[in-house]
Each structure stands twice: as structure tokens, then as C-alpha cells.
Design a protein around this motif. Structure first.
Motif, PDB file in Angstrom:
ATOM      1  N   ALA A   1       0.825  -1.206   0.000  1.00 29.44           N
ATOM      2  CA  ALA A   1       0.000   0.000   0.000  1.00 29.44           C
ATOM      3  C   ALA A   1       0.861   1.258   0.000  1.00 29.44           C
ATOM      4  CB  ALA A   1      -0.937   0.001   1.207  1.00 29.44           C
ATOM      5  N   ALA A   2       1.935   1.251   0.767  1.00 24.31           N
ATOM      6  CA  ALA A   2       2.833   2.408   0.798  1.00 24.31           C
ATOM      7  C   ALA A   2       3.511   2.592  -0.558  1.00 24.31           C
ATOM      8  CB  ALA A   2       3.872   2.228   1.905  1.00 24.31           C
TER       9      ALA A   2
ATOM     10  N   LEU B   1       2.369   1.657  -3.543  1.00 24.08           N
ATOM     11  CA  LEU B   1       1.376   2.166  -4.496  1.00 24.08           C
ATOM     12  C   LEU B   1       1.079   3.634  -4.252  1.00 24.08           C
ATOM     13  CD1 LEU B   1      -1.125  -0.822  -4.742  1.00 24.08           C
ATOM     14  CD2 LEU B   1       0.492  -0.030  -6.465  1.00 24.08           C
ATOM     15  N   THR B   2       1.039   4.045  -2.988  1.00 19.23           N
ATOM     16  CA  THR B   2       0.808   5.448  -2.662  1.00 19.23           C
ATOM     17  C   THR B   2       1.927   6.319  -3.220  1.00 19.23           C
ATOM     18  OG1 THR B   2      -0.376   4.826  -0.663  1.00 19.23           O
ATOM     19  CG2 THR B   2       0.450   7.073  -0.772  1.00 19.23           C
ATOM     20  N   VAL B   3       3.153   5.875  -3.073  1.00 18.31           N
ATOM     21  CA  VAL B   3       4.292   6.634  -3.610  1.00 18.31           C
ATOM     22  C   VAL B   3       4.196   6.742  -5.127  1.00 18.31           C
ATOM     23  CG1 VAL B   3       6.797   6.530  -3.943  1.00 18.31           C
ATOM     24  CG2 VAL B   3       5.824   6.140  -1.693  1.00 18.31           C
TER      25      VAL B   3
ATOM     26  N   VAL C   1       1.449   6.610  -7.032  1.00 21.59           N
ATOM     27  CA  VAL C   1       0.325   7.472  -7.414  1.00 21.59           C
ATOM     28  C   VAL C   1       0.664   8.933  -7.187  1.00 21.59           C
ATOM     29  CG1 VAL C   1      -2.040   8.106  -6.794  1.00 21.59           C
ATOM     30  CG2 VAL C   1      -1.448   5.718  -7.133  1.00 21.59           C
ATOM     31  N   VAL C   2       1.266   9.250  -6.053  1.00 23.60           N
ATOM     32  CA  VAL C   2       1.635  10.639  -5.761  1.00 23.60           C
ATOM     33  C   VAL C   2       2.672  11.129  -6.766  1.00 23.60           C
ATOM     34  CG1 VAL C   2       2.788  12.119  -4.068  1.00 23.60           C
ATOM     35  CG2 VAL C   2       0.986  10.565  -3.347  1.00 23.60           C
TER      36      VAL C   2
ATOM     37  N   GLU D   1       3.073  10.095  -9.851  1.00 24.55           N
ATOM     38  CA  GLU D   1       2.389  10.286 -11.140  1.00 24.55           C
ATOM     39  C   GLU D   1       1.576  11.575 -11.144  1.00 24.55           C
ATOM     40  OE1 GLU D   1       1.169   9.452 -15.031  1.00 24.55           O
ATOM     41  OE2 GLU D   1       2.728   8.505 -13.828  1.00 24.55           O
TER      42      GLU D   1
END
Length: 51
Positions: free
Chosen positions: A15-16, A18-20, A22-23, A25
Motif C-alpha cells: 500500500a505504501a 502504491l501510494t508513492v 500514485v503521488v 504520477e
């Protein structure tokens, strides 16, 4: 109990990550988006010639 904690740690890591991604992008898109012109309201480069 140890297996559940290991899976939870793995899920939090994914999850961390994927968060990195997305942010990163979203920041890249915001940086490369054409700005909205204050003169005509269209989206083009800052130094575009207006006629």
C-alpha cells in the motif's frame, strides 16, 4: 499469529509503494500540464503569441 503479522506487514508495504507511485504520477502530470492563460483562458505555453 506470526503469519498474519507478516501478511499485514506485506500489505502495508504494498500500500505504501502504491501510494508513492500514485503521488509521483500526480506530481508529474501537474508539472507537465499546460498552464491556463490569463489573457484568453485557453491552455497553451506561457509565452504564446496572442493575435
Amino acid at each position: 499469529m506470526t503469519v498474519i503479522l507478516a501478511l499485514l506487514a506485506l500489505a502495508l508495504g504494498v500500500a505504501a509503494g502504491l501510494t508513492v507511485l500514485v503521488v509521483g504520477e500526480l506530481r508529474w502530470e501537474a508539472r507537465n500540464r499546460l498552464p491556463k492563460c490569463t489573457t484568453c483562458g485557453e491552455q497553451h505555453h506561457k509565452h504564446a503569441a496572442h493575435r
